[in-house]
Design a protein around this motif. Structure first.
Motif, mmCIF file in Angstrom:
data_model
loop_
_atom_site.group_PDB
_atom_site.id
_atom_site.type_symbol
_atom_site.label_atom_id
_atom_site.label_comp_id
_atom_site.label_asym_id
_atom_site.label_seq_id
_atom_site.Cartn_x
_atom_site.Cartn_y
_atom_site.Cartn_z
ATOM 1 N N ALA A 1 -0.239 10.949 3.028
ATOM 2 C CA ALA A 1 -0.291 11.264 1.764
ATOM 3 C C ALA A 1 0.278 12.468 1.500
ATOM 4 C CB ALA A 1 -1.757 11.177 1.419
ATOM 5 N N SER B 1 3.797 13.723 -0.491
ATOM 6 C CA SER B 1 3.791 14.612 -1.600
ATOM 7 C C SER B 1 4.780 15.717 -1.512
ATOM 8 C CB SER B 1 2.418 15.433 -1.557
ATOM 9 O OG SER B 1 2.000 16.290 -2.544
ATOM 10 N N SER C 1 -0.455 -1.680 -8.268
ATOM 11 C CA SER C 1 -1.686 -2.325 -9.000
ATOM 12 C C SER C 1 -1.214 -3.544 -9.603
ATOM 13 C CB SER C 1 -2.002 -1.255 -9.835
ATOM 14 O OG SER C 1 -0.994 -0.869 -11.026
ATOM 15 N N GLU D 1 5.074 -3.568 -11.006
ATOM 16 C CA GLU D 1 5.187 -2.765 -10.146
ATOM 17 C C GLU D 1 5.895 -3.244 -8.911
ATOM 18 O OE1 GLU D 1 1.779 -0.194 -9.382
ATOM 19 O OE2 GLU D 1 1.268 0.057 -11.231
ATOM 20 N N SER E 1 5.323 8.958 -4.673
ATOM 21 C CA SER E 1 3.930 8.631 -4.961
ATOM 22 C C SER E 1 3.525 7.774 -3.703
ATOM 23 C CB SER E 1 3.986 7.767 -6.191
ATOM 24 O OG SER E 1 2.513 7.211 -6.205
ATOM 25 N N LYS E 2 2.270 7.974 -3.198
ATOM 26 C CA LYS E 2 1.834 6.833 -2.506
ATOM 27 C C LYS E 2 0.512 5.809 -3.259
ATOM 28 C CE LYS E 2 -1.384 6.770 1.765
ATOM 29 N NZ LYS E 2 -2.454 5.975 1.146
ATOM 30 N N LYS E 3 0.643 6.104 -4.489
ATOM 31 C CA LYS E 3 -0.182 5.139 -5.115
ATOM 32 C C LYS E 3 -0.035 3.642 -4.767
ATOM 33 C CE LYS E 3 -1.872 4.186 -9.788
ATOM 34 N NZ LYS E 3 -1.534 4.334 -11.152
ATOM 35 N N LYS F 1 0.877 -1.429 0.009
ATOM 36 C CA LYS F 1 -0.034 -0.036 0.057
ATOM 37 C C LYS F 1 0.827 1.285 0.098
ATOM 38 C CE LYS F 1 -4.133 -1.981 2.233
ATOM 39 N NZ LYS F 1 -4.971 -2.003 3.550
#
Length: 450
Positions: free
Chosen positions: A214, A218, A228, A295, A223-225, A134
């Motif tokens: 988050a 930033s 996937s 990823e 990136s905290k994405k 995550k």
């Protein structure tokens, strides 16, 4: 507090060492060499024999045991040993159970067999990996307050915008409640004050809710994405539990498994994923399967060295997040130089869970431990306590408390409110309190007081 442990393997050995200084520990194992090895490391008693033998348990004094821990390699032995221990008079029992078939009936098994709790090392390892995915740029992630708070470990790069800033300045620039609660610098670990300045190369452990983290990401330009897509090498039990969790988050998964029957089982169990029957340690196979297009790479083979090499290879191929499962804790000190993002050690994870279980029973009527993680090379403990009604620490401003050195009250959850406390804050009954400390054997909230 008397603790009887069945099984002197990796987990049993770790538990004996952890508990020997605070509990009366008796080990049951049928292998004399195993017993002698643990004897050399800590002060315990031992009985040679099978943990399911009533006579052996009687000799070990199970009838007087406060806690009985069955952590052998056999699920069935552990379950039967717990049944016998309960009948003999052990107050609380815990069984290590690894088979996925049992995991789906845990509540029924606990009720039917009167086992206090059942712990699955592979499932716990999968939970840890899932949390790490995550936060892709984090080295490790630990969760508190039902997932509302996380402690995220990051390494500060040379060009980081917060290098040279004090923690107070970082907080002002961020504008959201966030706490740097641990710093690892040049081999040393400490709990920082607000005036402490950050330096390139620091490993910092940051506590905050998802919104604050988050914003922090930033600020750092990271990136905290969440991840996937992921490629896994090795389709054992950890992979099985991890696939179930990642599919819930709609992660695109490919797994490479060398055993044909296991590959078929995974393909039939999870038709949504891609399963490749091949040698995942072969670099040509990894190139063919497009490792650089994923990823995350998660190396879960049964050989530590292979997992390390696979993770390093993945980073060289541009994979954003590499995770390696490593069973031997003796390897951990040298792995920080290999560039692997996260290292997962199931033995340490389950050992920490069991220590939490033991401490929660010791302090059951006062301030039981709800969560326990060992951070910074196991030199720091982060614990979540439930504050009881009869504590010295209650209803006193934190600035007036005399706490032990290198100890921090990091967060208070009161009902639905999450509080990053200041000197005016107080702890009240029923609060969930997170404490970060380098002190050992903190059983109750009052133990942090001088």
């Amino acid at each position: 507090m008397k603790v009887v442990i069945v099984g002197g393997g990796k987990v049993g050995e770790a538990l004996c060492i952890d508990l020997a200084n605070s509990c009366d520990v008796v080990l049951i194992d049928k292998n004399q060499a195993v017993v002698e090895n643990i004897f050399d490391q800590c002060d315990i008693q031992a009985v040679l024999g099978n943990g399911t033998d009533v006579n052996v348990q009687t000799e070990a004094g199970v009838k007087d045991a406060d806690i009985f821990l069955a952590v052998s390699e056999s699920d069935e032995l552990n379950l039967v040993a717990c049944i016998i221990a309960k009948k003999l008079g052990a107050r609380h029992t815990m069984a290590r159970v690894r088979n996925p078939q049992y995991s789906e009936s845990v509540d029924f098994i606990k009720r039917s067999l009167e086992i206090t709790t059942i712990l699955n090392p592979e499932e716990e390892a999968a939970k840890t990996i899932s949390r790490n995915l995550k936060f892709p740029t984090a080295l490790n992630v630990e969760s508190f307050a039902g997932g509302k708070l996380n402690i995220v470990e990051l390494e500060l790069e040379k060009e980081s915008v917060i290098n040279g800033l004090s923690l107070t300045e970082v907080g002002k620039n961020l504008g959201s409640p966030l706490l740097v609660c641990i710093i690892e610098r040049e081999g040393k670990v400490f709990i920082p004050s607000g005036s402490c300045c950050l330096m390139a190369g620091d490993k910092i452990h940051v506590l905050g809710d998802n919104e604050a983290l988050a914003k922090f990401y930033s600020m750092l330009g990271k990136s905290k994405k969440p991840i996937s897509s992921a490629i896994m090498i090795g389709g054992g039990r950890v992979a099985y539990y991890l696939i179930k969790r990642l599919l819930q988050r709609k992660v695109d998964i490919k797994i490479i498994e060398t055993d044909l029957e296991r590959a078929k089982f995974l393909a039939s169990s999870f038709p949504e994923i891609t399963v490749i029957n091949a040698d995942g340690t072969d670099q040509d196979v990894l190139e063919e399967e497009g490792i650089g297009n994923y990823e995350a790479c998660i190396a879960l083979t049964g050989i530590d060295e292979e997992n390390v090499i696979l993770s390093v290879f993945a980073k060289h191929r541009g994979v954003n997040k590499s995770i390696a499962k490593v069973s031997r804790t003796s390897m951990l000190k040298i792995l920080g130089h290999f560039g692997i993002d996260s290292i997962i050690t199931p033995k340490s994870i389950v050992s920490d869970q069991i220590i939490r279980f033991v401490r929660s029973i010791i302090a059951a009527d006062n301030s039981p431990v709800e969560k326990l993680y060992r951070l910074a090379g196991r030199r720091v403990e982060a614990m979540q306590f439930l504050a009881g009604d009869d504590l010295k620490i209650l209803d006193t401003k934190l600035k007036d408390l005399k706490t032990k050195e290198n100890t921090l009250i990091a967060s208070i959850q009161r009902g639905r409110d999450l509080i990053l406390p200041n000197g005016e804050s107080k702890i009240l009954p029923k609060d969930h309190v997170i404490v970060v400390t380098t002190q050992e054997n903190i059983i109750s909230l009052d133990d942090i007081l001088v």
